[in-house]
Design a protein around this motif. Structure first.
Motif, PDB file in Angstrom:
ATOM      1  N   GLU A 365       0.836  -1.193   0.000  1.00 55.18           N
ATOM      2  CA  GLU A 365       0.000   0.000   0.000  1.00 55.18           C
ATOM      3  C   GLU A 365       0.870   1.243   0.000  1.00 55.18           C
ATOM      4  O   GLU A 365       1.808   1.358   0.793  1.00 55.18           O
ATOM      5  CB  GLU A 365      -0.921   0.013   1.219  1.00 55.18           C
ATOM      6  CG  GLU A 365      -1.887   1.199   1.241  1.00 55.18           C
ATOM      7  CD  GLU A 365      -2.811   1.172   2.458  1.00 55.18           C
ATOM      8  OE1 GLU A 365      -3.851   1.850   2.414  1.00 55.18           O
ATOM      9  OE2 GLU A 365      -2.464   0.486   3.439  1.00 55.18           O
ATOM     10  N   LEU A 366       0.564   2.162  -0.907  1.00 56.52           N
ATOM     11  CA  LEU A 366       1.274   3.429  -0.993  1.00 56.52           C
ATOM     12  C   LEU A 366       0.304   4.548  -0.643  1.00 56.52           C
ATOM     13  O   LEU A 366      -0.774   4.651  -1.234  1.00 56.52           O
ATOM     14  CB  LEU A 366       1.830   3.641  -2.398  1.00 56.52           C
ATOM     15  CG  LEU A 366       2.787   2.571  -2.932  1.00 56.52           C
ATOM     16  CD1 LEU A 366       3.218   2.916  -4.353  1.00 56.52           C
ATOM     17  CD2 LEU A 366       3.999   2.423  -2.029  1.00 56.52           C
ATOM     18  N   SER A 367       0.683   5.371   0.308  1.00 56.59           N
ATOM     19  CA  SER A 367      -0.182   6.477   0.706  1.00 56.59           C
ATOM     20  C   SER A 367      -0.036   7.643  -0.265  1.00 56.59           C
ATOM     21  O   SER A 367       0.945   7.749  -1.010  1.00 56.59           O
ATOM     22  CB  SER A 367       0.185   6.941   2.119  1.00 56.59           C
ATOM     23  OG  SER A 367       1.462   7.554   2.126  1.00 56.59           O
ATOM     24  N   ALA A 368      -1.011   8.527  -0.252  1.00 65.68           N
ATOM     25  CA  ALA A 368      -0.956   9.712  -1.103  1.00 65.68           C
ATOM     26  C   ALA A 368       0.267  10.557  -0.772  1.00 65.68           C
ATOM     27  O   ALA A 368       0.904  11.131  -1.668  1.00 65.68           O
ATOM     28  CB  ALA A 368      -2.237  10.537  -0.924  1.00 65.68           C
ATOM     29  N   GLU A 369       0.625  10.616   0.518  1.00 63.42           N
ATOM     30  CA  GLU A 369       1.789  11.395   0.922  1.00 63.42           C
ATOM     31  C   GLU A 369       3.080  10.789   0.362  1.00 63.42           C
ATOM     32  O   GLU A 369       3.993  11.516  -0.069  1.00 63.42           O
ATOM     33  CB  GLU A 369       1.875  11.478   2.443  1.00 63.42           C
ATOM     34  CG  GLU A 369       0.778  12.304   3.111  1.00 63.42           C
ATOM     35  CD  GLU A 369      -0.585  11.593   3.101  1.00 63.42           C
ATOM     36  OE1 GLU A 369      -1.612  12.288   3.225  1.00 63.42           O
ATOM     37  OE2 GLU A 369      -0.601  10.340   2.962  1.00 63.42           O
ATOM     38  N   GLU A 370       3.174   9.465   0.355  1.00 67.03           N
ATOM     39  CA  GLU A 370       4.360   8.814  -0.188  1.00 67.03           C
ATOM     40  C   GLU A 370       4.477   9.042  -1.697  1.00 67.03           C
ATOM     41  O   GLU A 370       5.570   9.273  -2.226  1.00 67.03           O
ATOM     42  CB  GLU A 370       4.320   7.315   0.116  1.00 67.03           C
ATOM     43  CG  GLU A 370       4.527   6.979   1.581  1.00 67.03           C
ATOM     44  CD  GLU A 370       4.315   5.505   1.872  1.00 67.03           C
ATOM     45  OE1 GLU A 370       5.095   4.936   2.657  1.00 67.03           O
ATOM     46  OE2 GLU A 370       3.357   4.915   1.315  1.00 67.03           O
ATOM     47  N   VAL A 371       3.353   8.983  -2.380  1.00 68.17           N
ATOM     48  CA  VAL A 371       3.364   9.215  -3.825  1.00 68.17           C
ATOM     49  C   VAL A 371       3.750  10.661  -4.125  1.00 68.17           C
ATOM     50  O   VAL A 371       4.533  10.929  -5.044  1.00 68.17           O
ATOM     51  CB  VAL A 371       1.993   8.874  -4.441  1.00 68.17           C
ATOM     52  CG1 VAL A 371       1.948   9.293  -5.909  1.00 68.17           C
ATOM     53  CG2 VAL A 371       1.701   7.389  -4.300  1.00 68.17           C
ATOM     54  N   ASP A 372       3.225  11.588  -3.362  1.00 66.12           N
ATOM     55  CA  ASP A 372       3.589  12.991  -3.561  1.00 66.12           C
ATOM     56  C   ASP A 372       5.092  13.202  -3.368  1.00 66.12           C
ATOM     57  O   ASP A 372       5.732  13.951  -4.118  1.00 66.12           O
ATOM     58  CB  ASP A 372       2.822  13.885  -2.582  1.00 66.12           C
ATOM     59  CG  ASP A 372       1.368  14.080  -2.993  1.00 66.12           C
ATOM     60  OD1 ASP A 372       1.020  13.679  -4.129  1.00 66.12           O
ATOM     61  OD2 ASP A 372       0.584  14.612  -2.186  1.00 66.12           O
TER      62      ASP A 372
END
Length: 965
Positions: A365-372
């Motif tokens: 799982e990748l969070s939106a914060e990690e993707v940003d």
């Protein structure tokens, strides 16, 4: 406000094609067609010119979307896929005959099936088309493809997409085939001249005959004008500066267009393209890789936590197959998480693959914060206008492509605007803007509101005055995936006098290097300006201020440079080569050969250059006295690998021998092989060493290539006796080794091939053996076809007969075969398996050193010169190492062979798994092998000079190193 047409940036395929399009005897085509030949997707738009109130329409392209399922889509994904036997159902596309069962496809199915079988899919052909570190006309795609998949060049892959579009169009328009319509193909503004020419070649291969080119940012702006026909004049005003920021799947393209008044009428405007950014292989593909690396890191952390309760350790990487699937999933992550209504996280499900790192299906799982952090902060970081891109090499080289060293688009943008925001202005012009008032976004990456916001916020930070809330106005572009194709079709109408034209000069200056760098004296290399930045299509230039002296009878080569910042240099002006402001192009070369070279005088020549109607550069050597002209061609083959550049030939700088000594050597060779020879051939090397007062291994490459030419001049003398031929062949191979490293070595190798291949004067064993040694020594300069021609009869002679050949001859056969790094993977595996079978046999004991040497080269993780995509799969090489460990041969050459086979490279597609490398390292340690061999297995690194010579199989000329050492 009204508008006025001005200038011309359009380009015709050639003069003949332009005549076809405009001839009085031929009617203009009914349709004009725009094609976006994209890195990730192609699109096609058209205009029916018989309609008075014409509009640009999208052509929906029929294509396979699954096995047995055909649909028409607005875009054609730029992927080529070779079907597996199970997928070949016998179904055909509408324009194919019933018996024409396809073995491959392009489009949606190629993209999706390739995610399941990545080794059968070609992608990013457009990026490869612009890669100046490979032979772009050679067949090497798919990169790291499956062994049974046919390879093709980036040109051919591009032509497959165009051919599909042509056939689809013709099926829908039987009376107006595409080859008879005016077709405008788009390409990045920063494409170099070779990439432009190869794009035209791809169009020709696809059967298109009336082709024009336009740069993608201009096409995108034309699309904006078309969408706003009724009100575009309300959005632009004289003095404004427009930034076109085009970031697609493969490239970042930056362009500035200045709005200027048309003459004295301030109510009329002209659009002038005034600046183009450097070519950057930086786009959506890089972002997919960043997501994949983030996910891989998290998967590894999860695995370590399961195995060691969270204890820190270095986790193994995913296998190549898992990595390929993860990249495909990462594309979906990028598109979803950069959308305006994204979820708070995204879960990647990765299918199981055997019992390797991930024994079963896993998810991360990748969070939106990690993707940003990975995408926005990684690719669009907060930067100052004074920031500059880093020159440290990017880690994103998973597919062999030279991705931009710095992924920070905002830093590249800051550099571009700092260099060009006053382009098109003079010092007295204070009315026009030096900041981009308007921004037009284009390309798949710019679909994301978050990405567009990062760019506009950066521009506001850089150019807003104190207390000012300024930010640029974004020009609306609702369909970024279709804009370029639509703009190309609109431009085709502009060519017919309808619509609004953008004026554009070349925007790049071209230089030919005429002197080398003298580092000891602190003098940079010097170049002469051949084409100025304000050139327009159809202009011809002559650099007559500085005539050059060229020796007729020898090949000549000059490095070529291009600059998008030095736009004020004049034709014929001598300037210092400044790598910070200039980018290298493949050199240009010719061979002014008329008989024996040393019997010819030097010629005084000028360089003529022209900017063709397609925006490509043509150059000619012109004899000042007689006016004879020689065409100078781009030497595309000068850099065949991904990590060798055309301007780094170290061979020329390794020393120069005085002319008296050189001519004395020429006399010595003539006395040995000439018409009135008097010296025995076995004495020639000793005499040459006396003349040069050095051993032959200390002869610099410049002298070696001079001696090679003298040998060619007197090559008829090899027919005097078997001894003469053997000595001539031996010395010619020694002087030309390793077949590259000095300017125009490819020409020398070609001449040697014509003289010797299949043309031995004597059937003596010594001549045969020396010819085997010669081909091994210069194998790096041989083409894949030449290597195959050499290998085929030799492989046949080996099968089941190795023990029947004379040991010395069999050994040289094996060494030659091992040196042929351009053989196919299947052939290398076949040879390696034969070598493994022969090694433990008692009757071939004396042949073991040659077998081990050949095996090390055949399965090497780091080829000397060959393309990386022909490396033998790591699983097969691991099997070979297992066999060598089991044989436990008491051979001095065995440790080096194992080190070559298992050497760590950092490339997951080539490296053996860690357990195999560790086992090999432990075995070498047990055998008290050279510690550096163990380091190569466990950590990687470079070969030392002695190891290079052992791997090459001979001494290397001074100044020349193995390209991948």
């Amino acid at each position: 406000m009204s508008n006025a047409n001005a200038g011309s940036e359009g380009t015709a395929l050639n003069d003949a094609a332009a005549n076809v399009a405009t001839s009085d005897t031929d009617q203009p085509s009914r349709f004009v067609v725009g094609i976006d030949l994209g890195t990730t997707n192609c699109a096609m738009a058209f205009v029916d010119t018989t309609v008075n109130d014409w509009t640009v329409e999208t052509f929906r392209v029929p294509q396979w979307v699954d096995v047995g399922q055909i649909e028409s889509r607005e875009t054609l994904p730029s992927f080529h896929y070779q079907w597996t036997p199970a997928e070949t159902t016998g179904a055909t596309l509408p324009w194919q005959s019933t018996g024409d069962v396809p073995s491959n496809c392009v489009g949606v199915m190629a993209r999706d099936a390739g995610s399941r079988h990545p080794g059968r899919r070609i992608s990013s052909a457009k990026s490869w088309l612009s890669h100046d570190g490979v032979d772009r006309s050679a067949d090497f795609l798919p990169w790291h493809g499956d062994a049974d998949v046919a390879r093709m060049s980036p040109v051919t892959a591009s032509s497959r997409y165009l051919d599909h579009l042509r056939r689809a169009w013709n099926h829908a328009n039987l009376n107006d085939p595409l080859e008879q319509q005016d077709v405008v193909i788009t390409l990045p503004a920063s494409f170099d001249e070779v990439a432009r020419e190869l794009t035209i070649q791809a169009a020709k291969e696809a059967g298109l005959g009336r082709v024009y080119l336009i740069e993608e940012p201009q096409a995108a702006f034309y699309a904006w004008i078309d969408r706003h026909r009724a009100d575009w004049t309300e959005s632009v005003h004289p003095g404004q500066l427009i930034l076109v920021c085009d970031i697609g799947g493969g490239t970042t393209d930056l362009t500035l267009i200045r709005v200027q008044p048309a003459g004295d009428n301030q109510d009329q405007v002209q659009f002038h393209r005034v600046a183009v950014g450097r070519h950057l292989i930086l786009g959506g593909d890089n972002m997919d890789l960043a997501i994949a690396r983030l996910a891989e890191k998290k998967l590894a952390e999860q695995k370590l936590a399961e195995q060691s309760g969270g204890e820190h350790a270095d986790a193994p990487e995913l296998s190549p197959g898992q990595w390929d699937r993860l990249i495909q999933a990462s594309r979906a992550v990028k598109e979803t998480m950069l959308a305006g209504d994204r979820p708070s996280s995204y879960t990647i499900h990765l299918a199981a693959e055997g019992s390797s790192l991930l024994a079963g299906a896993v998810q991360v799982e990748l969070s939106a914060e990690e993707v940003d952090a990975a995408l926005l902060d990684g690719f669009f970081p907060v930067a100052d206008l004074t920031d500059r891109p880093s020159s440290v090499q990017s880690g994103f080289r998973e597919f062999g492509l030279p991705y931009a060293a710095d992924p920070g688009v905002t830093r590249h943008l800051a550099e571009f605007l700092s260099n060009h925001r006053r382009s098109g202005l003079d010092d007295a012009d204070v009315e026009s803007a030096d900041r981009p008032d308007l921004v037009l976004f284009n390309g798949g990456v710019m679909v994301s509101p978050a990405v567009r916001n990062r760019v506009t916020v950066s521009l506001s930070r850089w150019f807003a005055g104190p207390g000012e809330t300024w930010q640029p106005t974004e020009l609306s572009a609702p369909r970024l995936d279709l804009a370029v194709a639509h703009g190309a079709a609109y431009y085709a109408m502009v060519r017919r006098g309808q619509g609004v034209r953008i004026a554009a000069n070349l925007g790049r200056s071209y230089y030919m290097q005429v002197t080398g760098e003298d580092a000891s004296a602190g003098k940079p290399a010097t170049a002469i300006c051949l084409i100025p930045g304000n050139a327009e299509a159809g202009q011809r230039f002559r650099a007559d201020e500085h005539p050059l002296q060229l020796q007729v009878g020898a090949p000549v080569q000059f490095p070529l440079w291009v600059s998008s910042t030095r736009l004020a240099d004049r034709v014929g002006e001598l300037v210092d080569v400044e790598p910070a402001q200039m980018s290298p192009l493949p050199p240009i070369c010719t061979a002014l050969v008329r008989g024996r070279r040393r019997d010819e005088e030097q010629l005084s020549v000028l360089i003529e250059s022209e900017l063709s109607e397609i925006g490509t550069v043509g150059m000619y050597c012109v004899d000042v006295v007689q006016g004879k002209r020689w065409k100078l061609d781009f030497d595309i083959r000068s850099t065949l690998e991904t990590d060798r550049t055309s301007h780094e030939g170290a061979g020329e700088s390794a020393g120069i021998v005085d002319s008296d000594t050189v001519m004395a050597c020429a006399t010595q060779i003539a006395q040995t092989f000439g018409e009135n020879s008097s010296l025995k051939p076995n004495r020639v090397v000793d005499e040459l060493q006396k003349l040069t007062e050095t051993g032959r291994n200390a002869w610099p490459p410049s002298l070696l290539r001079e001696l090679w030419q003298f040998l060619v001049d007197d090559q008829a003398g090899r027919r005097k006796s078997a001894a003469h031929e053997a000595r001539w062949i031996n010395l010619a191979g020694f002087c030309l080794r390793p077949g590259y490293g000095v300017a125009v070595d490819d020409w020398r190798v070609t001449q040697t091939w014509k003289l010797l291949h299949g043309k031995l004067a004597f059937a003596a064993p010594q001549s045969r053996t020396e010819s085997l040694i010669l081909w091994r020594r210069i194998s790096g300069g041989l083409t894949a076809t030449q290597q195959q021609q050499l290998a085929a009869p030799l492989i046949a002679s080996l099968q089941g007969k190795t023990g029947k050949l004379e040991t010395h001859e069999a050994g040289e056969i094996w060494r030659l075969l091992g040196s042929l790094e351009r053989l196919s993977v299947a052939e290398k595996i076949r040879l390696g398996d034969i070598a493994i079978a022969e090694l433990p046999r008692k009757k071939t004991e004396k042949l073991r050193p040659a077998l081990l040497w050949a095996l090390g080269r055949l399965g090497s993780r780091q080829p000397i010169y060959g393309p990386l995509n022909t490396a033998v799969p790591s699983a097969k090489v691991a099997d070979w190492i297992e066999s060598l460990i089991a044989f436990d041969l008491d051979e001095p050459s065995s440790p080096l062979a194992i080190a070559q086979l298992g050497r760590k490279t950092g490339d997951r597609y080539r490296d053996l798994d860690e357990s195999a490398r560790t086992k090999a390292a432990d075995y070498l340690a047990k055998k008290s092998a050279n510690p550096h061999f163990i380091t190569l297995l466990t950590e990687g690194g470079n070969l030392n000079r002695e190891e290079e010579a052992a791997v090459f199989g001979d001494s290397l000329p001074l100044g020349i190193r193995l390209a991948r050492s």
